[in-house]
Design an enzyme around this catalytic site. Structure first.
Site, PDB file in Angstrom:
ATOM      1  N   CYS A  62       1.043  -0.062   8.976  1.00 48.30           N
ATOM      2  CA  CYS A  62       1.452  -1.226   8.182  1.00 48.30           C
ATOM      3  C   CYS A  62       2.943  -1.164   7.865  1.00 48.30           C
ATOM      4  CB  CYS A  62       0.612  -1.249   6.904  1.00 48.30           C
ATOM      5  SG  CYS A  62       1.087  -2.522   5.743  1.00 48.30           S
ATOM      6  N   CYS A 112       3.877  -2.167   4.329  1.00 46.58           N
ATOM      7  CA  CYS A 112       3.580  -1.128   3.330  1.00 46.58           C
ATOM      8  C   CYS A 112       4.606   0.002   3.393  1.00 46.58           C
ATOM      9  CB  CYS A 112       2.212  -0.507   3.584  1.00 46.58           C
ATOM     10  SG  CYS A 112       0.889  -1.687   3.829  1.00 46.58           S
ATOM     11  N   ASP A 113       4.966   0.431   4.592  1.00 46.68           N
ATOM     12  CA  ASP A 113       5.658   1.714   4.733  1.00 46.68           C
ATOM     13  C   ASP A 113       7.060   1.643   5.321  1.00 46.68           C
ATOM     14  OD1 ASP A 113       3.424   2.992   3.705  1.00 46.68           O
ATOM     15  OD2 ASP A 113       2.489   3.195   5.661  1.00 46.68           O
TER      16      ASP A 113
HETATM   17  C1  LIG Z   1      -2.640   4.077   5.926  1.00 47.74           C
HETATM   18  C2  LIG Z   1      -2.580   2.788   5.144  1.00 47.74           C
HETATM   19  C3  LIG Z   1      -1.603   2.606   4.191  1.00 47.74           C
HETATM   20  C4  LIG Z   1      -1.544   1.431   3.447  1.00 47.74           C
HETATM   21  N1  LIG Z   1      -0.584   1.299   2.515  1.00 47.74           N
HETATM   22  C5  LIG Z   1      -0.542   0.180   1.769  1.00 47.74           C
HETATM   23  C6  LIG Z   1       0.453   0.018   0.750  1.00 47.74           C
HETATM   24  O1  LIG Z   1       1.305   0.883   0.555  1.00 47.74           O
HETATM   25  N2  LIG Z   1       0.429  -1.126   0.019  1.00 47.74           N
HETATM   26  C7  LIG Z   1      -0.491  -2.115   0.222  1.00 47.74           C
HETATM   27  O2  LIG Z   1      -0.472  -3.118  -0.490  1.00 47.74           O
HETATM   28  N3  LIG Z   1      -1.435  -1.990   1.191  1.00 47.74           N
HETATM   29  C8  LIG Z   1      -1.475  -0.884   1.959  1.00 47.74           C
HETATM   30  N4  LIG Z   1      -2.406  -0.767   2.959  1.00 47.74           N
HETATM   31  C9  LIG Z   1      -3.344  -1.885   3.167  1.00 47.74           C
HETATM   32  C10 LIG Z   1      -4.461  -1.808   2.117  1.00 47.74           C
HETATM   33  O3  LIG Z   1      -4.982  -0.505   2.110  1.00 47.74           O
HETATM   34  C11 LIG Z   1      -5.560  -2.807   2.422  1.00 47.74           C
HETATM   35  O4  LIG Z   1      -5.006  -4.098   2.520  1.00 47.74           O
HETATM   36  C12 LIG Z   1      -6.620  -2.804   1.319  1.00 47.74           C
HETATM   37  O5  LIG Z   1      -7.146  -1.510   1.133  1.00 47.74           O
HETATM   38  C13 LIG Z   1      -7.760  -3.750   1.647  1.00 47.74           C
HETATM   39  O6  LIG Z   1      -8.684  -3.681   0.604  1.00 47.74           O
HETATM   40  P1  LIG Z   1     -10.215  -4.071   0.819  1.00 47.74           P
HETATM   41  O7  LIG Z   1     -10.870  -3.847  -0.485  1.00 47.74           O
HETATM   42  O8  LIG Z   1     -10.316  -5.396   1.435  1.00 47.74           O
HETATM   43  O9  LIG Z   1     -10.768  -3.070   1.923  1.00 47.74           O
HETATM   44  P2  LIG Z   1     -10.734  -1.500   2.081  1.00 47.74           P
HETATM   45  O10 LIG Z   1      -9.719  -0.847   1.248  1.00 47.74           O
HETATM   46  O11 LIG Z   1     -10.694  -1.280   3.552  1.00 47.74           O
HETATM   47  O12 LIG Z   1     -12.161  -1.057   1.538  1.00 47.74           O
HETATM   48  C14 LIG Z   1     -13.323  -1.349   2.246  1.00 47.74           C
HETATM   49  C15 LIG Z   1     -14.481  -0.719   1.519  1.00 47.74           C
HETATM   50  O13 LIG Z   1     -15.701  -1.101   2.146  1.00 47.74           O
HETATM   51  C16 LIG Z   1     -16.563  -0.005   2.159  1.00 47.74           C
HETATM   52  N5  LIG Z   1     -17.562  -0.231   3.186  1.00 47.74           N
HETATM   53  C17 LIG Z   1     -17.405  -0.639   4.466  1.00 47.74           C
HETATM   54  N6  LIG Z   1     -18.591  -0.722   5.071  1.00 47.74           N
HETATM   55  C18 LIG Z   1     -19.520  -0.369   4.151  1.00 47.74           C
HETATM   56  C19 LIG Z   1     -20.929  -0.254   4.175  1.00 47.74           C
HETATM   57  N7  LIG Z   1     -21.639  -0.522   5.264  1.00 47.74           N
HETATM   58  N8  LIG Z   1     -21.565   0.150   3.052  1.00 47.74           N
HETATM   59  C20 LIG Z   1     -20.866   0.410   1.914  1.00 47.74           C
HETATM   60  N9  LIG Z   1     -19.528   0.315   1.842  1.00 47.74           N
HETATM   61  C21 LIG Z   1     -18.876  -0.069   2.951  1.00 47.74           C
HETATM   62  C22 LIG Z   1     -15.657   1.191   2.369  1.00 47.74           C
HETATM   63  O14 LIG Z   1     -16.291   2.347   1.899  1.00 47.74           O
HETATM   64  C23 LIG Z   1     -14.489   0.811   1.487  1.00 47.74           C
HETATM   65  O15 LIG Z   1     -14.761   1.218   0.188  1.00 47.74           O
HETATM   66  C24 LIG Z   1      -2.480   0.396   3.700  1.00 47.74           C
HETATM   67  C25 LIG Z   1      -3.472   0.569   4.692  1.00 47.74           C
HETATM   68  C26 LIG Z   1      -3.518   1.745   5.405  1.00 47.74           C
HETATM   69  C27 LIG Z   1      -4.602   1.922   6.456  1.00 47.74           C
END
Ligand SMILES: Cc1cc2nc3c(=O)[nH]c(=O)nc-3n(C[C@H](O)[C@H](O)[C@H](O)COP(=O)(O)OP(=O)(O)OC[C@H]3O[C@@H](n4cnc5c(N)ncnc54)[C@H](O)[C@@H]3O)c2cc1C
Length: 345
Positions: free
Chosen positions: A170, A173-174
């Protein structure tokens, strides 16, 4: 994101069955549920979207159950180090700390967080059922799907180890961490070129590595890369290794035509080869967009099925940030509140 107006007219103007039907369905559900309750709302996922939805629904006295995932609880930010763009933390915060805070904040208001994976869900009808790995079936009047999206990986041995230590998915992000450095981007689509171009704001040099001899990206995006003096393109090249003890120091490369190997000294590697929304649980039940995200109606979290809401990266092919996911989780919680209030009135 495809927001086709009106496609969810049935879901938005939902018609509920009679109170007797609902009660019979609830009774049926109760008898099949090892959990022995019909919950107001079950939230699948514990990233910023799921935990924010949990905070809001808990504070609205909806007693949410969060199915957080067994090994992936906390979501994508558990895999990173500094998060400097989430508002409210002047000096930034470590990704896992931010997620632990959200988890505790949700629990403070009574959210029931269970570290289990959902293996199937039946989302049709007034009472939805969600089954977790040990076979327990949870029944709920509303479900929020916030399962996130997974960046595609190169599949290299040291990719996970150096995630947050030079390997990133990302640029938004970084990118800031790579001021005046030499870095690389892997990929050949629009997003790879967009990431590379964005990264030239910080880095001294960005090497764009592509395994073929032409990009898939649109002409206009390609031209942007060709015109940028800070971008160097390596055609017909694949990354075969990421080297560095504690952080990225260099990449092992291979020419896909000649097989010739080489090394590229860089301090960062951005992997921009796409991402896959986690829609496996729902893809046969909910309408999806052309980007394979869950389709929602306009700015709401309303999906194609009444009582099923979706939030976070699983509905978002564009922004995919922690703050947008959290905002989307809030929207879903408010939508659930309105939905349940309409059912009860
Ligand atoms: C390495 C990295 C660094 C990042 N750094 C930043 C940053 O600095 N700033 C920023 O704003 N964004 C950052 N991002 C992006 C950010 O992490 C995502 O946009 C954000 O986490 C999305 O949130 P979400 O809740 O939609 O999904 P996610 O954070 O992906 O969470 C998904 C959830 O669903 C759960 N899940 C999936 N399938 C199942 C299932 N079958 N049963 C139960 N649970 C399930 C998982 O356990 C998890 O808890 C980064 C991403 C990455 C990969």
């Amino acid at each position: 994101m495809s927001n086709q107006p009106g496609i969810f007219a049935n879901a938005v103007n939902l018609k509920v069955g009679s109170a007797a039907e609902a009660s019979a369905a609830s009774e049926d559900a109760r008898t099949t549920s090892a959990d022995d309750a019909v919950h107001d709302v079950v939230i699948v996922g514990s990233g910023p979207a799921g935990y924010t939805a949990a905070i809001y629904t808990a504070r609205a006295n909806l007693n949410p159950v969060v199915l957080a995932g067994s090994v992936t609880a906390g979501g994508e930010l558990m895999n990173t180090t500094d998060v400097e763009n989430y508002p409210g933390f002047i000096d930034g915060i470590m990704g896992p700390d931010l997620m632990n805070n959200m988890q505790q904040q949700a629990e403070r208001f009574g959210a029931d967080i269970r570290y289990e994976d959902v293996v199937s869900a039946e989302l049709d009808g007034e009472i939805k059922t969600v089954t977790v790995e040990d076979g327990t079936v949870l029944c709920a009047r509303a479900v929020i799907i916030s399962t996130g999206s997974e960046y595609r990986k190169l599949g290299l041995e040291d990719e996970e180890r150096l995630s947050g230590h030079g390997v990133s998915w990302c640029a938004t992000c970084d990118g800031f961490f790579f001021k005046k450095q030499n870095i690389a981007v892997v990929g050949g689509g629009d997003s790879a070129i967009e990431e590379a171009t964005f990264l030239t704001k910080f880095a001294d040099k960005v090497t764009l590595i592509h395994r073929r001899d032409r990009f898939r990206a649109s002409e206009i995006m390609q031209q942007r890369a060709f015109d940028d003096p800070k971008i160097e393109i390596l055609w017909n090249t694949k990354v075969t290794g990421i080297q560095g003890a504690d952080k990225v120091e260099s990449l092992a490369l291979e020419d896909t035509v000649t097989g010739e190997t080489s090394e590229l000294a860089v301090t960062g590697l951005f992997v921009a080869i796409g991402s896959d929304p986690r829609v496996g649980l729902v893809k046969d039940q909910l309408e999806l967009t052309v980007d394979n995200t869950i389709a929602v109606d306009g700015r709401s979290s309303t999906t194609s099925l009444a009582g099923v809401f979706a939030a976070g990266d699983v509905v978002d092919a564009t922004y995919r940030q922690a703050i947008t996911a959290a905002g989307s989780g809030c929207v879903a919680a408010v939508d659930v509140e309105h939905y349940l209030a309409a059912l009860d009135s």
